[in-house]
Scaffold this motif. Structure first.
Motif, PDB file in Angstrom:
ATOM      1  N   ILE A 138     -27.616  93.747  34.132  1.00  0.00           N
ATOM      2  CA  ILE A 138     -29.041  93.698  33.774  1.00  0.00           C
ATOM      3  C   ILE A 138     -29.234  93.161  32.363  1.00  0.00           C
ATOM      4  CG2 ILE A 138     -29.841  95.499  35.366  1.00  0.00           C
ATOM      5  CD1 ILE A 138     -29.870  97.399  33.010  1.00  0.00           C
ATOM      6  N   SER A 139     -28.294  93.448  31.424  1.00  0.00           N
ATOM      7  CA  SER A 139     -28.518  92.935  30.073  1.00  0.00           C
ATOM      8  C   SER A 139     -28.439  91.407  30.069  1.00  0.00           C
ATOM      9  CB  SER A 139     -27.546  93.563  29.077  1.00  0.00           C
ATOM     10  OG  SER A 139     -26.233  93.286  29.429  1.00  0.00           O
ATOM     11  N   MET A 140     -27.542  90.845  30.894  1.00  0.00           N
ATOM     12  CA  MET A 140     -27.482  89.387  30.960  1.00  0.00           C
ATOM     13  C   MET A 140     -28.661  88.809  31.724  1.00  0.00           C
ATOM     14  SD  MET A 140     -23.447  88.625  31.255  1.00  0.00           S
ATOM     15  CE  MET A 140     -23.383  87.092  30.384  1.00  0.00           C
ATOM     16  N   LEU A 141     -29.126  89.563  32.720  1.00  0.00           N
ATOM     17  CA  LEU A 141     -30.314  89.125  33.462  1.00  0.00           C
ATOM     18  C   LEU A 141     -31.499  88.961  32.507  1.00  0.00           C
ATOM     19  CD1 LEU A 141     -31.949  88.689  36.102  1.00  0.00           C
ATOM     20  CD2 LEU A 141     -32.274  91.158  36.195  1.00  0.00           C
ATOM     21  N   ILE A 142     -31.688  89.953  31.617  1.00  0.00           N
ATOM     22  CA  ILE A 142     -32.791  89.868  30.658  1.00  0.00           C
ATOM     23  C   ILE A 142     -32.590  88.681  29.724  1.00  0.00           C
ATOM     24  CG2 ILE A 142     -34.050  91.089  28.841  1.00  0.00           C
ATOM     25  CD1 ILE A 142     -33.149  93.702  30.045  1.00  0.00           C
TER      26      ILE A 142
ATOM     27  N   LEU B  17     -15.263  84.698  19.666  1.00  0.00           N
ATOM     28  CA  LEU B  17     -16.285  85.346  18.849  1.00  0.00           C
ATOM     29  C   LEU B  17     -17.681  84.906  19.269  1.00  0.00           C
ATOM     30  CD1 LEU B  17     -16.019  87.393  16.641  1.00  0.00           C
ATOM     31  CD2 LEU B  17     -16.313  85.580  14.957  1.00  0.00           C
ATOM     32  N   ILE B  18     -17.844  83.594  19.463  1.00  0.00           N
ATOM     33  CA  ILE B  18     -19.151  83.079  19.890  1.00  0.00           C
ATOM     34  C   ILE B  18     -19.525  83.691  21.242  1.00  0.00           C
ATOM     35  CG2 ILE B  18     -20.376  81.008  20.676  1.00  0.00           C
ATOM     36  CD1 ILE B  18     -18.735  79.453  18.565  1.00  0.00           C
ATOM     37  N   TRP B  19     -18.540  83.738  22.148  1.00  0.00           N
ATOM     38  CA  TRP B  19     -18.812  84.269  23.484  1.00  0.00           C
ATOM     39  C   TRP B  19     -19.249  85.734  23.419  1.00  0.00           C
ATOM     40  CZ3 TRP B  19     -18.572  81.514  28.088  1.00  0.00           C
ATOM     41  CH2 TRP B  19     -18.772  82.274  29.236  1.00  0.00           C
ATOM     42  N   VAL B  20     -18.490  86.506  22.663  1.00  0.00           N
ATOM     43  CA  VAL B  20     -18.781  87.937  22.588  1.00  0.00           C
ATOM     44  C   VAL B  20     -20.145  88.195  21.949  1.00  0.00           C
ATOM     45  CG1 VAL B  20     -18.081  90.069  21.422  1.00  0.00           C
ATOM     46  CG2 VAL B  20     -16.394  88.740  22.669  1.00  0.00           C
ATOM     47  N   VAL B  21     -20.465  87.430  20.915  1.00  0.00           N
ATOM     48  CA  VAL B  21     -21.769  87.610  20.272  1.00  0.00           C
ATOM     49  C   VAL B  21     -22.885  87.200  21.225  1.00  0.00           C
ATOM     50  CG1 VAL B  21     -23.288  86.750  18.463  1.00  0.00           C
ATOM     51  CG2 VAL B  21     -20.937  87.405  17.912  1.00  0.00           C
ATOM     52  N   PHE B  25     -23.023  91.027  22.535  1.00  0.00           N
ATOM     53  CA  PHE B  25     -23.774  91.660  21.463  1.00  0.00           C
ATOM     54  C   PHE B  25     -25.276  91.403  21.618  1.00  0.00           C
ATOM     55  CE2 PHE B  25     -25.411  91.844  17.070  1.00  0.00           C
ATOM     56  CZ  PHE B  25     -25.089  93.158  16.804  1.00  0.00           C
ATOM     57  N   VAL B  26     -25.638  90.140  21.819  1.00  0.00           N
ATOM     58  CA  VAL B  26     -27.064  89.807  21.970  1.00  0.00           C
ATOM     59  C   VAL B  26     -27.696  90.496  23.183  1.00  0.00           C
ATOM     60  CG1 VAL B  26     -28.690  87.915  22.388  1.00  0.00           C
ATOM     61  CG2 VAL B  26     -26.903  87.658  20.659  1.00  0.00           C
ATOM     62  N   PRO B  27     -27.083  90.421  24.388  1.00  0.00           N
ATOM     63  CA  PRO B  27     -27.712  91.094  25.534  1.00  0.00           C
ATOM     64  C   PRO B  27     -27.881  92.608  25.340  1.00  0.00           C
ATOM     65  CG  PRO B  27     -26.039  89.593  26.300  1.00  0.00           C
ATOM     66  CD  PRO B  27     -25.932  89.614  24.813  1.00  0.00           C
ATOM     67  N   TYR B  28     -26.868  93.278  24.744  1.00  0.00           N
ATOM     68  CA  TYR B  28     -27.016  94.716  24.546  1.00  0.00           C
ATOM     69  C   TYR B  28     -28.149  95.004  23.561  1.00  0.00           C
ATOM     70  CZ  TYR B  28     -22.477  95.120  26.866  1.00  0.00           C
ATOM     71  OH  TYR B  28     -21.448  95.044  27.769  1.00  0.00           O
ATOM     72  N   THR B  29     -28.267  94.150  22.532  1.00  0.00           N
ATOM     73  CA  THR B  29     -29.359  94.323  21.574  1.00  0.00           C
ATOM     74  C   THR B  29     -30.703  94.117  22.251  1.00  0.00           C
ATOM     75  OG1 THR B  29     -27.852  93.381  19.942  1.00  0.00           O
ATOM     76  CG2 THR B  29     -30.143  93.664  19.264  1.00  0.00           C
ATOM     77  N   ILE B  30     -30.774  93.078  23.086  1.00  0.00           N
ATOM     78  CA  ILE B  30     -32.032  92.815  23.791  1.00  0.00           C
ATOM     79  C   ILE B  30     -32.381  93.993  24.707  1.00  0.00           C
ATOM     80  CG2 ILE B  30     -33.201  91.318  25.449  1.00  0.00           C
ATOM     81  CD1 ILE B  30     -31.607  89.009  24.437  1.00  0.00           C
TER      82      ILE B  30
END
Lengths: 284, 287
Positions: A138-142, B17-21, B25-30
C-alpha cells in the motif's frame, strides 16, 4: 555374605540392561512418533493437492471417483492461464535481476564501507523480512498514485524488487562476512582496480550465494501475492490468476496447476541442494 | 586507471541508496503523512487532522480485529513452537546419521518452495463442508452428515497459518540447537545432572535465541497475513490486514487504511526491537 551377594548381582545386571534397552526403545518410539506426526501434518495437504488433480469428478470430496488427465488438458488450452504464467516469468526474472543489481552492491556496502547513516540504511533494507507485504504494497501504491503512474506489471516488478532486496542482502552479506578482506587487499596490491577486484576476486567467491539468492528471489517473486495484490493493473500474475479463479469456485483444475508448481518446486529444491553441495565441496 | 576511493564508494553505494530512499523511505513517509489526510468521498484530500486515529480508537470493530489478529498470530506461533521445538531437538540430538538429518531438515523447509497460496488453498478443499475431511468422515460413518465446524472460523485460520509458517520456526531453533557445544551437555552429565535437568538448565536457555527468532518471524508473518483469512477465515477469522485491504479497495478510504497500516507497522517494529534485545541478552549470558 560376599558369596550370597555375587549371584544376585549377576542376576540384576542383565535385568538392568534389559530395562535400559526397553527404555531406549520407548524413547525412540516417542521421538519417531513426534517426527512422523509433523511430517504427516506437512505433507498430507500436498499429497491431497496433487492427488485430486487426477480426480475424474469435478467435486473435491472423498473418495476420488477415478483417474483422469482431463484437468491438465484443460490447463494446456487455458489461454488466460498461459498469459498469467508468461507475465509471472517476466515479473520474476526482471525483479530478480533488479534486486541482484541493487542487493549485491548493498551487501558490499554494508560489509566493506563506512558511511554516515549506515545503521538506518541497514534497518531499512532488512525491514521487509519481517514487515508484512501489505505495508510495502500500500505504501508503494500511494507513491505511484501521487506520482501519477498507472499500475502495470512494471510497478509490480518495482514492488517485488523492493520486497525481495532483504533476502538477497542477507544471503550475500552472510557470505561476504566469511570472505577475508585480505583477498581485496592482495588484489589491490597487485595493481587491480576496484572493478577488477570485484569481478575477478570477490564475485567468483560469492558466486553460489548470489545464484542461491537469485533462485530464492525468483521463487518468492513467482509466488508473491500481498504486494502484487495492490500494485498490479489489468495484467494478472499466476498467483493472482489462481486467486481470482479460486474466488469463482474450487475445481481440480486449480489442483492441476498446484501439482505442476509442486513439480517445479522439487526441481528448484534439487538445484539449490546441488549448489549447496558444491559450496561445501569448495571447503567453505 | 584506479578510481579514487571516494568515487568508488559513491558508485557502489548510490544504486542501493537511491533505491532504498525512493522506494522505501519515501513511501513509508508518505504513508505516515497520508494517515492525517481526510476522506472526501470518493477520493481524499490533504489535511492535518487526527480523525483517522480517533476513528480507530472510538469504533470498537478496529480494536476487536486488532486483538483477534494478535490472538491468532500468538496461537499460531505457540503451536508452531510446540511442534517445531521437539522436531528440531529430535534432529539435532536423536538422529545420528548426518545425511538422514539433512534430509529430514530439508523435508520441513521444502514446503516453503511450494506456492503459499496453494498450500492455504488445500486446507480450504480439506476443511470445507463438501470437502475431503467431511466426505471422509461421512463415508467412514464417523459423522452422519457433513459438519460446517471445520472451516471459516479462527480454528481453521490457526491450523492453516501454523501449517504455512512452521518452517520459519524450525529453521532458527534447529540452528540454535546445533550450535550448542556437545561438551557442555557432557559436562552437565558429569556433574551429575539428569537428562531433564540438563535440558532445562543447559539446552533450553542456550536455544532461547532460536526460539525468540522463530517466534518473532512466525508472529510477524501471521500478524500481517490477509490471504488465508479470505480463503479459510470467514467473518470470524478476519485479520487487521483484511480491514486495511478493504480501506484500499471497496471502502476507498485510503487515509484510514494508512493510519491502520501505520499502527500495524509500529506493532511489528516494537516486536522486532523487543526480540533484538532478547537475543542480545541471550548472547550476553553465554559469552
Amino acid at each position: 555374605m560376599s558369596l550370597a551377594a555375587a549371584p544376585s548381582q549377576v542376576r540384576t545386571a542383565p535385568r538392568a540392561r534389559l530395562s535400559k534397552r526397553i527404555r531406549k526403545a520407548a524413547d525412540a518410539t516417542v521421538w519417531i512418533g513426534i517426527a512422523t506426526l509433523i511430517l504427516t501434518f506437512l505433507y498430507t495437504p500436498i499429497v491431497v493437492l496433487v492427488a485430486f488433480s487426477f480426480n475424474s469428478s469435478r467435486s473435491l470430496s472423498w473418495p476420488m471417483t477415478g483417474l483422469t488427465l482431463d484437468w491438465y488438458r484443460k490447463l494446456a488450452e487455458n489461454d488466460q492461464l498461459i498469459t498469467a504464467v508468461q507475465n509471472s516469468v517476466y515479473v520474476a526474472v526482471s525483479a530478480t535481476a533488479l534486486t541482484l543489481l541493487i542487493g549485491v552492491p548493498a551487501a558490499l556496502a554494508l560489509d566493506r564501507l563506512d558511511f554516515p547513516g549506515k545503521g538506518v540504511f541497514r534497518k531499512l533494507v532488512l525491514l521487509p523480512i519481517a514487515l508484512p507485504g501489505i505495508i510495502t504494497g500500500i505504501s508503494m501504491l500511494i507513491l505511484f498514485r501521487l506520482l501519477g503512474f498507472g499500475l502495470s506489471l512494471e510497478t509490480v516488478i518495482i514492488g517485488h524488487a523492493t520486497a525481495l532486496l532483504a533476502v538477497v542482502v542477507t544471503q550475500v552479506f552472510a557470505r561476504l562476512q566469511r570472505l577475508p578482506h585480505s583477498l581485496d587487499e592482495a588484489s589491490a596490491d597487485l595493481g587491480a582496480s576496484g572493478l577488477q577486484t570485484f569481478f575477478l576476486v570477490t564475485l567468483p567467491n560469492i558466486r553460489t550465494a548470489v545464484i542461491g539468492a537469485g533462485i530464492l528471489s525468483f521463487t518468492l517473486s513467482f509466488d508473491e501475492i500481498p504486494v502484487t495484490f495492490f500494485l498490479t493493473g489489468r495484467d494478472n500474475t499466476l498467483p493472482m490468476y489462481i486467486w481470482s479463479t479460486m474466488r469463482r469456485g474450487l475445481t481440480p483444475e486449480i489442483n492441476a496447476v498446484g501439482a505442476l508448481i509442486v513439480a517445479a518446486s522439487i526441481l528448484l529444491i534439487l538445484i539449490s541442494v546441488l549448489l549447496q553441495r558444491e559450496r561445501t565441496g569448495q571447503g567453505r | 586507471m584506479t578510481l579514487p576511493l571516494r568515487l568508488r564508494k559513491v558508485l557502489v553505494l548510490s544504486p542501493p541508496l537511491i533505491w532504498v530512499v525512493l522506494f522505501m523511505f519515501v513511501p513509508y513517509t508518505i504513508l505516515f503523512v497520508f494517515s492525517f489526510w481526510e476522506q472526501v468521498y470518493p477520493t481524499f484530500a490533504p489535511a492535518f487532522q487526527l480523525g483517522n486515529y480517533q476513528t480507530l480508537i472510538s469504533d470498537p470493530q478496529y480494536l476487536r480485529t486488532l486483538l483477534r489478529t494478535i490472538k491468532i498470530a500468538g496461537l499460531v506461533s505457540l503451536f508452531s513452537l510446540l511442534l517445531a521445538y521437539p522436531y528440531a531437538y529430535f534432529l539435532v540430538h536423536k538422529v545420528r546419521h548426518p545425511a538422514l538429518r539433512q534430509t529430514l531438515y530439508m523435508a520441513v523447509v521444502a514446503p516453503l518452495w511450494v506456492s503459499y497460496l496453494l498450500r492455504a488453498y488445500t486446507w480450504k478443499t480439506i476443511l470445507g463442508t463438501e470437502g475431503i475431511l467431511n466426505s471422509f468422515l461421512v463415508s467412514t460413518g464417523i459423522l452422519s452428515e457433513p459438519s460446517s465446524i471445520f472451516l471459516y472460523n479462527q480454528t481453521s485460520m490457526i491450523v492453516t497459518l501454523t501449517y504455512v509458517f512452521i518452517p520459519f520456526m524450525v529453521m532458527p531453533i534447529y540452528a540454535a540447537l546445533e550450535k550448542i557445544p556437545r561438551n557442555l551437555l557432557e559436562a552437565s552429565a558429569d556433574l551429575g545432572m539428569g537428562r531433564t535437568a540438563t535440558f532445562v538448565k543447559v539446552t533450553l536457555p542456550l536455544s532461547m535465541s532460536g526460539v525468540v527468532a522463530g517466534f518473532t518471524m512466525t508472529f510477524c508473518l501471521a500478524f500481517g497475513d490477509f490471504i488465508a483469512a479470505y480463503l479459510v477465515g470467514g467473518p470470524d477469522g478476519m485479520m487487521i490486514s483484511n480491514v486495511i485491504a478493504t480501506q484500499f479497495g471497496a471502502s476507498l478510504n485510503w487515509p484510514l487504511g494508512s493510519a491502520l497500516a501505520l499502527v500495524m507497522l509500529l506493532i511489528v517494529l516494537a516486536i522486532i526491537s523487543v526480540s533484538d534485545r532478547f537475543e542480545r541478552l541471550g548472547k550476553g549470558t553465554f559469552a
